[in-house]
Write a protein that holds these residues in place. Structure first.
Motif, PDB file in Angstrom:
ATOM      1  N   VAL A   1      -1.096  -0.613   5.358  1.00  0.00           N
ATOM      2  CA  VAL A   1       0.679  -0.973   4.828  1.00  0.00           C
ATOM      3  C   VAL A   1       0.468  -2.096   3.710  1.00  0.00           C
ATOM      4  O   VAL A   1      -0.295  -3.436   4.074  1.00  0.00           O
ATOM      5  N   ARG A   2       0.965  -2.145   2.697  1.00  0.00           N
ATOM      6  CA  ARG A   2       0.969  -3.151   1.693  1.00  0.00           C
ATOM      7  C   ARG A   2       2.583  -3.453   1.598  1.00  0.00           C
ATOM      8  O   ARG A   2       3.360  -2.513   1.235  1.00  0.00           O
ATOM      9  N   ASP A   3       3.023  -4.605   1.977  1.00  0.00           N
ATOM     10  CA  ASP A   3       4.555  -4.868   1.781  1.00  0.00           C
ATOM     11  C   ASP A   3       4.461  -6.138   0.988  1.00  0.00           C
ATOM     12  O   ASP A   3       4.297  -7.379   1.414  1.00  0.00           O
TER      13      ASP A   3
ATOM     14  N   ARG B   1       3.175  -3.998   9.196  1.00  0.00           N
ATOM     15  CA  ARG B   1       2.872  -2.460   9.760  1.00  0.00           C
ATOM     16  C   ARG B   1       4.026  -2.254  10.774  1.00  0.00           C
ATOM     17  O   ARG B   1       4.415  -0.968  10.757  1.00  0.00           O
ATOM     18  N   GLN B   2       4.688  -2.991  11.597  1.00  0.00           N
ATOM     19  CA  GLN B   2       5.639  -2.570  12.604  1.00  0.00           C
ATOM     20  C   GLN B   2       6.994  -2.260  11.741  1.00  0.00           C
ATOM     21  O   GLN B   2       7.608  -1.317  11.844  1.00  0.00           O
ATOM     22  N   ARG B   3       7.306  -2.891  10.762  1.00  0.00           N
ATOM     23  CA  ARG B   3       8.419  -2.455   9.848  1.00  0.00           C
ATOM     24  C   ARG B   3       8.115  -1.204   9.141  1.00  0.00           C
ATOM     25  O   ARG B   3       9.144  -0.250   8.923  1.00  0.00           O
TER      26      ARG B   3
ATOM     27  N   ARG C   1      -0.518   2.723  -5.588  1.00  0.00           N
ATOM     28  CA  ARG C   1      -0.739   3.831  -4.523  1.00  0.00           C
ATOM     29  C   ARG C   1       0.079   3.312  -3.194  1.00  0.00           C
ATOM     30  O   ARG C   1       0.257   2.187  -3.048  1.00  0.00           O
ATOM     31  N   THR C   2       0.503   4.317  -2.646  1.00  0.00           N
ATOM     32  CA  THR C   2       1.457   3.967  -1.339  1.00  0.00           C
ATOM     33  C   THR C   2       0.815   4.578  -0.225  1.00  0.00           C
ATOM     34  O   THR C   2       0.100   5.533  -0.341  1.00  0.00           O
ATOM     35  N   LYS C   3       1.127   3.952   1.018  1.00  0.00           N
ATOM     36  CA  LYS C   3       0.573   4.449   2.320  1.00  0.00           C
ATOM     37  C   LYS C   3       1.301   5.909   2.760  1.00  0.00           C
ATOM     38  O   LYS C   3       2.503   5.899   2.248  1.00  0.00           O
ATOM     39  N   SER C   4       0.574   6.663   3.286  1.00  0.00           N
ATOM     40  CA  SER C   4       1.110   7.864   3.490  1.00  0.00           C
ATOM     41  C   SER C   4       1.901   7.887   4.652  1.00  0.00           C
ATOM     42  O   SER C   4       1.629   7.000   5.473  1.00  0.00           O
ATOM     43  N   THR C   5       3.066   8.670   4.734  1.00  0.00           N
ATOM     44  CA  THR C   5       4.154   8.321   5.652  1.00  0.00           C
ATOM     45  C   THR C   5       3.952   9.495   6.801  1.00  0.00           C
ATOM     46  O   THR C   5       4.791   9.572   7.741  1.00  0.00           O
ATOM     47  N   SER C   6       2.846  10.480   6.713  1.00  0.00           N
ATOM     48  CA  SER C   6       2.588  11.267   7.726  1.00  0.00           C
ATOM     49  C   SER C   6       1.950  11.075   8.650  1.00  0.00           C
ATOM     50  O   SER C   6       1.160  10.043   8.820  1.00  0.00           O
TER      51      SER C   6
END
Length: 183
Positions: free
Chosen positions: A83-85, A111-113, A178-183
């Motif tokens: 997770v990259r926030d 990560r929780q968010r 690049r983004t984190k996969s949401t699946s």
């Protein structure tokens, strides 16, 4: 192998298929990946890099490393696993500060968010840390030029989250494409 004509000088250039190519100082090594569709599927399914290292050793008798699979995923432009926030952790972090407790807690919060489940220990530490910040009216400030790096400082009106956003844009890290996969 096929031969191609080179128009300007009309000499023959050989085109070698990847599986026919010899390795050597003049050629980059062949990919260790035996089946790219399989490797991408495993990565998208969330198989751990450790699992992939073990499975590749067992299935193909090929040694890889967790870093190999991270690089492969990056080059294949697969979604990030981490997770990259950049709103919660906007800074470029100096190497010596990467495991500071406040940063670790900010990563847990990110990560929780993002909807990830924390283990019981992480969840307990995060709840305690956030309670401390709230009760003492503190936010996390980062200064890469200092020995400790991260500090809990009194909350100001401009602070809207758990952190103090830096005034200096040079301290900000770039937002990942690049983004984190949401699946």
């Amino acid at each position: 192998m096929s031969l191609l004509g080179c128009a300007p000088c009309d000499h023959r250039v050989s085109r070698i298929r990847e599986d026919e190519r010899e390795e050597g100082p003049h050629m980059p090594p062949r990919s260790k990946v035996q089946n790219h569709d399989e490797a991408k599927r495993w990565l998208l399914e969330g198989k751990s890099y450790a699992w992939m290292v073990k499975t590749y050793q067992e299935k193909y008798n090929i040694k890889t490393s967790p870093g190999y699979w991270a690089t492969y995923a990056n080059r294949a432009e697969l979604p990030l696993r981490l997770v990259r926030d950049t709103e919660l952790i906007p800074w470029k972090i100096a190497k010596q500060h990467r495991w500071n407790y406040n940063l670790v807690m900010l990563r847990c919060e990110a990560r929780q968010r993002a909807g990830e489940k924390l283990n019981d220990e992480e969840a307990s530490k995060l709840a305690s840390w956030k309670k401390w910040l709230e009760e003492d009216k503190l936010v996390i400030y980062y200064d890469p030029e200092t020995k400790d790096g991260f500090y809990a400082v009194p909350r100001e009106d401009r602070d809207t989250d758990l952190i103090r956003v830096p005034d200096n844009p040079a301290l900000l890290r770039s937002k990942s494409t690049r983004t984190k996969s949401t699946s």
